[in-house]
Structure formats: structure tokens, C-alpha cells
Write a protein that holds these residues in place. Structure first.
Motif, PDB file in Angstrom:
ATOM      1  N   TYR A   1      17.829  44.456   9.124  1.00 34.82           N
ATOM      2  CA  TYR A   1      17.665  44.088  10.539  1.00 34.82           C
ATOM      3  C   TYR A   1      16.278  43.487  10.792  1.00 34.82           C
ATOM      4  N   PRO A   2      16.217  42.283  11.355  1.00 36.19           N
ATOM      5  CA  PRO A   2      14.920  41.673  11.671  1.00 36.19           C
ATOM      6  C   PRO A   2      14.404  42.196  13.021  1.00 36.19           C
ATOM      7  N   PHE A   3      13.485  43.128  12.984  1.00 44.25           N
ATOM      8  CA  PHE A   3      12.961  43.701  14.224  1.00 44.25           C
ATOM      9  C   PHE A   3      12.286  42.621  15.068  1.00 44.25           C
ATOM     10  N   PRO A   4      12.652  42.506  16.349  1.00 45.38           N
ATOM     11  CA  PRO A   4      11.977  41.549  17.235  1.00 45.38           C
ATOM     12  C   PRO A   4      10.500  41.911  17.425  1.00 45.38           C
ATOM     13  N   ALA A   5       9.744  40.955  17.954  1.00 44.48           N
ATOM     14  CA  ALA A   5       8.295  41.158  18.112  1.00 44.48           C
ATOM     15  C   ALA A   5       7.975  42.380  18.957  1.00 44.48           C
ATOM     16  N   ARG A   6       8.784  42.604  19.987  1.00 53.91           N
ATOM     17  CA  ARG A   6       8.587  43.782  20.838  1.00 53.91           C
ATOM     18  C   ARG A   6       9.824  44.661  20.702  1.00 53.91           C
ATOM     19  N   SER A   7       9.670  45.766  19.978  1.00 55.56           N
ATOM     20  CA  SER A   7      10.798  46.631  19.646  1.00 55.56           C
ATOM     21  C   SER A   7      10.504  48.081  20.002  1.00 55.56           C
ATOM     22  N   ALA A   8      11.558  48.805  20.372  1.00 59.99           N
ATOM     23  CA  ALA A   8      11.459  50.246  20.596  1.00 59.99           C
ATOM     24  C   ALA A   8      12.562  50.932  19.802  1.00 59.99           C
ATOM     25  N   VAL A   9      12.189  51.909  19.007  1.00 59.31           N
ATOM     26  CA  VAL A   9      13.159  52.689  18.242  1.00 59.31           C
ATOM     27  C   VAL A   9      13.528  53.919  19.068  1.00 59.31           C
ATOM     28  N   LEU A  10      14.819  54.104  19.308  1.00 62.12           N
ATOM     29  CA  LEU A  10      15.321  55.222  20.107  1.00 62.12           C
ATOM     30  C   LEU A  10      15.914  56.266  19.179  1.00 62.12           C
ATOM     31  N   LEU A  11      15.362  57.487  19.232  1.00 57.76           N
ATOM     32  CA  LEU A  11      15.846  58.585  18.399  1.00 57.76           C
ATOM     33  C   LEU A  11      16.245  59.764  19.276  1.00 57.76           C
ATOM     34  N   GLY A  12      17.249  60.509  18.802  1.00 60.17           N
ATOM     35  CA  GLY A  12      17.794  61.574  19.633  1.00 60.17           C
ATOM     36  C   GLY A  12      17.609  62.975  19.103  1.00 60.17           C
ATOM     37  N   ASN A  13      18.183  63.888  19.834  1.00 57.43           N
ATOM     38  CA  ASN A  13      18.122  65.318  19.561  1.00 57.43           C
ATOM     39  C   ASN A  13      18.562  65.659  18.139  1.00 57.43           C
ATOM     40  N   GLU A  14      17.915  66.681  17.569  1.00 57.35           N
ATOM     41  CA  GLU A  14      18.181  67.087  16.191  1.00 57.35           C
ATOM     42  C   GLU A  14      19.647  67.405  15.926  1.00 57.35           C
ATOM     43  N   GLY A  15      20.351  67.940  16.938  1.00 56.74           N
ATOM     44  CA  GLY A  15      21.735  68.332  16.727  1.00 56.74           C
ATOM     45  C   GLY A  15      22.757  67.296  17.143  1.00 56.74           C
ATOM     46  N   ARG A  16      22.591  66.717  18.333  1.00 60.49           N
ATOM     47  CA  ARG A  16      23.617  65.823  18.882  1.00 60.49           C
ATOM     48  C   ARG A  16      23.248  64.349  18.848  1.00 60.49           C
ATOM     49  N   GLY A  17      22.030  64.024  18.479  1.00 59.45           N
ATOM     50  CA  GLY A  17      21.619  62.622  18.477  1.00 59.45           C
ATOM     51  C   GLY A  17      21.269  62.135  19.876  1.00 59.45           C
ATOM     52  N   VAL A  18      21.382  60.837  20.096  1.00 59.60           N
ATOM     53  CA  VAL A  18      21.050  60.246  21.396  1.00 59.60           C
ATOM     54  C   VAL A  18      22.185  60.498  22.383  1.00 59.60           C
ATOM     55  N   ASP A  19      21.828  60.852  23.596  1.00 58.36           N
ATOM     56  CA  ASP A  19      22.801  61.071  24.658  1.00 58.36           C
ATOM     57  C   ASP A  19      23.611  59.787  24.872  1.00 58.36           C
ATOM     58  N   PRO A  20      24.961  59.871  24.874  1.00 59.06           N
ATOM     59  CA  PRO A  20      25.795  58.676  25.096  1.00 59.06           C
ATOM     60  C   PRO A  20      25.479  57.949  26.408  1.00 59.06           C
ATOM     61  N   ALA A  21      24.857  58.656  27.359  1.00 57.18           N
ATOM     62  CA  ALA A  21      24.510  58.032  28.645  1.00 57.18           C
ATOM     63  C   ALA A  21      23.525  56.875  28.464  1.00 57.18           C
ATOM     64  N   PHE A  22      22.823  56.831  27.319  1.00 58.31           N
ATOM     65  CA  PHE A  22      21.832  55.778  27.087  1.00 58.31           C
ATOM     66  C   PHE A  22      22.387  54.622  26.255  1.00 58.31           C
ATOM     67  N   ALA A  23      23.659  54.700  25.874  1.00 64.88           N
ATOM     68  CA  ALA A  23      24.245  53.703  24.977  1.00 64.88           C
ATOM     69  C   ALA A  23      24.166  52.290  25.544  1.00 64.88           C
ATOM     70  N   SER A  24      24.310  52.158  26.859  1.00 58.62           N
ATOM     71  CA  SER A  24      24.322  50.823  27.461  1.00 58.62           C
ATOM     72  C   SER A  24      22.973  50.112  27.379  1.00 58.62           C
ATOM     73  N   PHE A  25      21.909  50.875  27.114  1.00 55.85           N
ATOM     74  CA  PHE A  25      20.577  50.278  27.019  1.00 55.85           C
ATOM     75  C   PHE A  25      20.254  49.780  25.605  1.00 55.85           C
ATOM     76  N   ILE A  26      21.055  50.181  24.633  1.00 56.14           N
ATOM     77  CA  ILE A  26      20.772  49.858  23.234  1.00 56.14           C
ATOM     78  C   ILE A  26      21.195  48.422  22.929  1.00 56.14           C
ATOM     79  N   ASP A  27      20.261  47.640  22.392  1.00 55.88           N
ATOM     80  CA  ASP A  27      20.521  46.229  22.079  1.00 55.88           C
ATOM     81  C   ASP A  27      21.067  46.039  20.663  1.00 55.88           C
ATOM     82  N   ALA A  28      20.681  46.924  19.751  1.00 53.09           N
ATOM     83  CA  ALA A  28      21.125  46.802  18.358  1.00 53.09           C
ATOM     84  C   ALA A  28      21.146  48.179  17.720  1.00 53.09           C
ATOM     85  N   GLU A  29      22.082  48.381  16.787  1.00 54.20           N
ATOM     86  CA  GLU A  29      22.161  49.640  16.053  1.00 54.20           C
ATOM     87  C   GLU A  29      22.022  49.376  14.562  1.00 54.20           C
ATOM     88  N   ILE A  30      21.293  50.252  13.899  1.00 51.35           N
ATOM     89  CA  ILE A  30      21.092  50.141  12.457  1.00 51.35           C
ATOM     90  C   ILE A  30      21.336  51.504  11.812  1.00 51.35           C
TER      91      ILE A  30
END
Length: 269
Positions: A208-237
Motif C-alpha cells: 500500500y502506498p501511504f499518502p503524504a498525510r496518513s493516519a493509521v487507525l487501530l482498535g481495541n485489543e479484543g474487538r478491534g475498531v468499532d464498526p461505527a467508524f468504518a465509514s471514515f476509513i479510506d483504505a484497509e490493509i
């Protein structure tokens, strides 16, 4: 003239205040943080943090004086009996010297300034283990992250275990606690691409070619990222795991992704 102010009673008001700093509520009320040991005190000094008090164990006064002789700060220094010092310390084997410092505070504007410049952010959703958060903070600073966004449910970054694991990085790395429903739109509005992780992403992190301005989103140790935030995610790796394990510790995941991002930036830094 002796610089040390003795405290010998459990009823001392200053002592009661320091004990309150062991809780998140107490730290918020006084906007202060108690740190222990020569290393953390040295890191706080180098970071330019404001000191309010220094505290020493009378049994280690000679060693404390050696340390204090090299400190440029002129603040009240309190000498406690060993039992009283142990009552305010949160480590199992206190080093005999501690300090009360002003809690670092950053603003949204500070984290998002220079919007025309490349930047890496880390966004954390409900990271609950203090050791994980401290390690993530330390790794993020090492990898050149510009700022951390701490979502609801994330452990207090000034928890004593987080402070020790971060090894001084939280004195320097800008971070902000904010509901991610507000933080993620702010990042996107400032031209930041939100990158999430998924075991079904179909693209490995090193592809994945990270864009110049990037934010990595990481979630809870057990359940991962809350599905409520899925619409904000631009790319998944995803990180390849040819072995039999099903997942990586979140602090390891952050290190792998941040250093791939850094590797891609490195020739241009």
C-alpha cells in the motif's frame, strides 16, 4: 542552607494531594502528574515540562542530592520518611526520587497545523492495556508520528503504567483525547487519509502506498475498531501472517505499520 522541607506525618496536606495524583480524577483536578525515578525526571526536564515539586526519600537523600545538583529547576524539595515516600510512589521498588509536574496539554490546532506538509498520525480506539498504550506512544515518537488521537475507552495516557512504558515520549509527542466521531472528520477535512486494518483487506501493508498525510487507525485489543467508524476509513490493509497465529498484539501492529510508512518516506526525508 538545607533546601529540603521535611514531611513526617500522614496527615500532611501536601502528602494527601500527591496521593490524589494516583487517580485520573485527581490528576485532572490538579492538572498535575507524579513521575518517579531519575530517568523520567531527566526526560521531563529535556522536554521543558514545568516542575511543581521534587520529592525524595530520606533514606536515599545522598543519591537524591547528586541528581538534584544537576537539575536547573528551583522548586520546593520535600524530604519524606521511607514509609511516607512508599505511600505516594506507585512502583514496587521506588528509586527514592519523584517529581510533580504539570500535565502536558495540546490542542487540535497544534496537531493539525502545517496542513500542506506530509504527516503521520495514529488514531486509537479503546486501547485498554496501559503497557500497550505506553509502548505505542514510545514507538510512535520514534517513528516520527506527528500526533496521537485517543478515542473514548482508551486508558488514561497519564496512568503511571503508561508513563513508565512510554519512557518519556508522552512529554514530547502531542496527543489529544477526543470522541473519534469528531476526530476522524477533522483529520479528513485536513487532507488526511484514514488507513485501517483487516485480515480480509486483500492488500498487504508493504504493497500500500501511504499518502503524504496518513493516519493509521487501530482498535481495541479484543474487538478491534468499532464498526461505527468504518465509514471514515479510506483504505484497509493487512499484515501477512503465514504462521499459525491469528493476530498480533496492537503495539506490535502499530510498530509494523508505522515503520512501513517510515520506510516509504525515508528516501525523501
Amino acid at each position: 542552607m538545607d533546601r529540603f522541607i521535611p514531611i513526617t506525618s500522614l496527615k500532611n496536606e501536601q502528602l494527601k494531594k500527591w496521593k490524589k495524583l494516583q487517580s485520573k480524577k485527581g490528576r485532572a483536578a490538579y492538572q498535575s502528574l507524579l513521575i518517579e525515578g531519575e530517568h523520567l525526571i531527566s526526560e521531563a526536564l529535556k522536554a521543558g515540562v514545568s516542575f511543581r515539586n521534587l520529592i525524595v526519600d530520606a533514606a536515599n537523600k545522598e543519591k537524591a542530592m547528586q541528581i538534584l545538583s544537576g537539575l536547573p529547576v528551583q522548586v520546593p524539595i520535600y524530604e519524606l520518611t521511607p514509609s511516607l515516600f512508599a505511600s505516594v510512589a506507585e512502583t514496587d521498588t521506588p528509586q527514592g526520587i519523584a517529581a510533580v509536574i504539570e500535565m502536558p496539554v495540546w490542542s487540535t490546532e497544534e496537531l493539525l497545523q502545517d496542513q500542506d506538509q506530509p504527516a503521520t498520525y495514529l488514531v486509537l480506539d479503546s486501547i485498554q492495556d496501559p503497557g500497550n498504550l505506553g509502548t505505542i506512544i514510545r514507538t510512535a515518537e520514534a517513528a516520527g508520528v506527528k500526533g496521537l488521537w485517543l478515542g473514548k475507552g482508551t486508558v488514561d495516557p497519564f496512568n503511571s503504567k503508561v508513563v513508565r512504558a512510554a519512557m518519556g515520549s508522552l512529554f514530547r509527542l502531542p496527543m489529544l483525547g477526543m470522541d473519534l466521531q469528531q476526530a476522524l472528520p477533522l483529520l479528513k477535512e485536513s487532507g488526511v487519509t484514514i488507513v485501517g486494518t483487516s485480515p480480509r483487506a486483500g492488500m498487504y501493508h508493504f504493497q500500500y502506498p501511504f499518502p503524504a498525510r496518513s493516519a493509521v487507525l487501530l482498535g481495541n485489543e479484543g474487538r478491534g475498531v468499532d464498526p461505527a467508524f468504518a465509514s471514515f476509513i479510506d483504505a484497509e490493509i493487512q499484515i501477512p501472517m503465514p504462521g499459525r497465529t491469528e493476530s498480533l498484539n496492537v503495539s506490535i501492529t502499530s510498530a509494523v505499520l508505522l515503520y512501513e510508512r517510515l520506510r516509504q518516506q525515508y528516501p525523501h526525508m
